[in-house]
Enzyme design. Structure first.
Site, PDB file in Angstrom:
ATOM      1  N   GLU A 176       0.775  -1.261   0.019  1.00  0.00           N
ATOM      2  CA  GLU A 176      -0.158  -0.085   0.047  1.00  0.00           C
ATOM      3  C   GLU A 176       0.774   1.159   0.099  1.00  0.00           C
ATOM      4  O   GLU A 176       0.891   2.030   0.847  1.00  0.00           O
ATOM      5  CB  GLU A 176      -0.905   0.027   1.026  1.00  0.00           C
ATOM      6  CG  GLU A 176      -1.978  -1.117   1.274  1.00  0.00           C
ATOM      7  CD  GLU A 176      -2.738  -1.418   2.348  1.00  0.00           C
ATOM      8  OE1 GLU A 176      -2.886  -0.464   3.230  1.00  0.00           O
ATOM      9  OE2 GLU A 176      -3.657  -2.501   2.329  1.00  0.00           O
TER      10      GLU A 176
ATOM     11  N   GLU B 273      -5.952 -11.247  -0.787  1.00  0.00           N
ATOM     12  CA  GLU B 273      -6.845 -10.665   0.249  1.00  0.00           C
ATOM     13  C   GLU B 273      -8.188 -10.373  -0.117  1.00  0.00           C
ATOM     14  O   GLU B 273      -9.272  -9.594   0.046  1.00  0.00           O
ATOM     15  CB  GLU B 273      -6.391  -9.112   0.706  1.00  0.00           C
ATOM     16  CG  GLU B 273      -5.127  -9.219   1.104  1.00  0.00           C
ATOM     17  CD  GLU B 273      -4.440  -7.917   1.862  1.00  0.00           C
ATOM     18  OE1 GLU B 273      -5.205  -7.024   2.506  1.00  0.00           O
ATOM     19  OE2 GLU B 273      -3.101  -7.827   1.763  1.00  0.00           O
TER      20      GLU B 273
END
Length: 375
Positions: A159, A264
Site C-alpha cells: 500500500e 486478500e
C-alpha cells in the site's frame, strides 16, 4: 494352528466392501482449480495451532497456499527494538510444510500495523532517514533471512500509492521518498534470491492508483530491480467494483507483461460505509445508526443471492484469466474470522468469506465444487 471362523471375518469384509463403494470425497477448491493458479487463504493462530479444528480442516481440504493474516507484520513479529517474536510465524511455517502448502510472506514494509517504536525516537519524534533505513534493513534481513528457502514469495511493500497515483504520505516516504521501495525490493531479493518479489495494494480498479503503479513498475524495471508480480487486493463490496473495471485492471497489467495475484479477496455484504483509501486499519468510524449492523442475526435471502452472484461472477473472471493470474488468496477462512466485522465500524456483523460461521461453503462455492465433482 488356530483356525479363524469365516463368520467372524464376514462383518469386517462386508464393512471394507461397503467403504470401497461409498461415494467419493467431493473435491476441494484446489482440486477444482487444478494448475490454473494456486488457491490461498489467510490463516490465524487458532487455525495453525489446531484449536479451531473446523477452520484447520477447511484449510487442509481447500487450499494449497497460505499466508499469515497478521503474525508476520511488524507489530507482531518485531514488537520491540532488538526483540523479535517468531512463535506465530514459525507455527505457520510448520503447518504449511506439514501439509505441502506454499507460504507467502506478508508483509515486510508497511506504514500501518508497524510496531509503535519503529518510526520514532525515545522522545516520540520521527527518526532520521538514516535511522529508519537501518531499521528497515535490519528488519528485512532478520525476517527474510530466518525463512530463506522456505517462502514462495514476499509482499515486500504494501500500500505505497494513493488514489491520485502519488506516493503515500508515510514515515517511510517522508524520510526516504521512493527509495524505500527500491531498496526494500532489492534487499529482499539479495537475502533470498529464490523467493518471488511482490508489491501489494488495494483499490487497483481506481484508474489513478493503477496509473501510479504502472509508472512505479516502469521505474523499478529501469533500475534492474526484480519484481515478479503485482498483488491486487480483492477487498470488494456488495456494490463495488464493477466487472468491467476488474477486467480493465487485468488488461493493463497484461500489457506490461507483469503477472498479477488476486490477494486478500473478500466481499462485504453490508451497505458500503466508505471506500476511502485513507481509512486505516485500526481506525473505525463512529456507529451512529442502528442500521449500520442490519444483519446481526443473519444475512437476508435477497442480499445473500446478490452476494453469491457477484462472487461467482468474479470467480469466473479469475478462471477465464488464469493465464495472467498466479494466485487467488481469500482473506480469512470463515465469516467470523474476517476483519470486516469490525471495519470501518466496530461491532457490525459481516459475511464476506467463502465459508460461513459454521464452516459450511456458501452457495456459489457449493456450485463450484459440484461442477468440479461432475467433471
Amino acid at each position: 494352528m488356530k483356525l479363524i471362523s469365516f463368520r467372524r471375518l464376514a462383518p469386517a469384509v462386508a464393512s471394507i466392501a461397503l467403504a470401497s463403494c461409498a461415494a467419493p470425497v467431493q473435491p476441494g477448491l484446489k482440486d477444482v482449480v487444478g494448475d490454473r493458479f494456486t488457491i490461498g487463504v489467510a490463516a490465524n493462530g487458532e487455525q495453525m495451532a489446531g484449536r479451531d479444528s473446523v477452520g484447520t480442516a477447511i484449510i487442509k481440504r481447500h487450499f494449497n497456499s497460505i499466508v499469515a493474516e497478521n503474525v508476520m507484520k511488524c507489530q507482531y513479529i518485531h514488537p520491540e527494538e532488538g526483540r523479535y517474536d517468531f512463535a506465530g510465524a514459525d507455527s505457520l511455517m510448520a503447518f504449511a510444510e506439514a501439509n505441502g502448502m506454499e507460504v507467502i510472506g506478508h508483509c515486510l514494509v508497511w506504514h500501518s500495523m508497524a510496531a509503535p517504536w519503529f518510526f520514532v525516537d525515545s522522545a516520540g519524534n520521527e527518526v532520521s532517514a538514516e535511522v529508519l533505513r537501518q531499521r528497515m534493513v535490519d528488519h528485512i534481513k532478520t525476517v527474510v533471512g530466518r525463512y530463506k528457502g522456505r517462502v514462495k514469495g514476499w509482499d515486500v511493500c504494501n500500500e505505497v500509492i494513493v488514489e491520485d497515483g502519488g506516493l503515500r504520505d508515510s514515515p517511510y516516504s517522508r524520510a526516504l521518498g521512493y527509495n524505500f521501495i527500491y531498496e526494500a525490493l532489492e534487499l529482499t531479493h539479495q537475502i533470498d534470491p529464490d523467493a518471488e518479489i511482490y508489491i501489494n495494494d488495494y483499490g487497483m480498479t481506481n484508474p489513478g492508483r493503477r496509473a501510479g503503479y504502472l509508472a512505479l513498475i516502469d521505474s523499478i524495471r529501469s533500475r534492474g530491480i526484480r519484481l515478479d508480480a503485482m498483488g491486487l487486493q480483492g477487498h470488494m463490496g456488495i456494490d463495488y467494483p464493477d466487472s468491467a473495471s476488474v477486467v480493465q485492471t487485468l488488461d493493463d497489467f497484461k500489457k506490461i507483461g507483469l503477472p498479477v495475484m488476486i490477494t486478500e479477496w473478500d466481499m462485504g455484504a453490508l451497505p458500503t460505509v466508505t471506500q476511502s483509501a485513507d481509512v486505516t486499519v485500526g481506525d473505525s468510524l463512529p456507529s451512529a445508526k442502528l442500521d449500520i449492523d442490519p444483519f446481526r442475526s443473519g444475512l437476508s435471502d435477497s442480499i445473500s443471492a446478490v452476494w453469491n452472484t457477484r462472487m461467482r461472477m468474479f470467480w469466473d473472471i479469475f478462471i477465464s484469466r488464469s493465464a495472467d493470474i498466479k494466485r487467488v488468496t481469500v482473506w480469512g477462512v470463515r465469516d467470523g474470522d474476517s476483519w470486516k466485522n469490525d471495519f470501518p465500524v466496530l461491532g457490525r456483523t459481516d459475511y464476506p468469506l467463502l465459508f460461513d460461521r459454521d464452516g459450511e461453503p456458501k452457495p456459489f462455492v457449493r456450485d463450484i465444487l459440484a461442477d468440479g465433482a461432475a467433471n
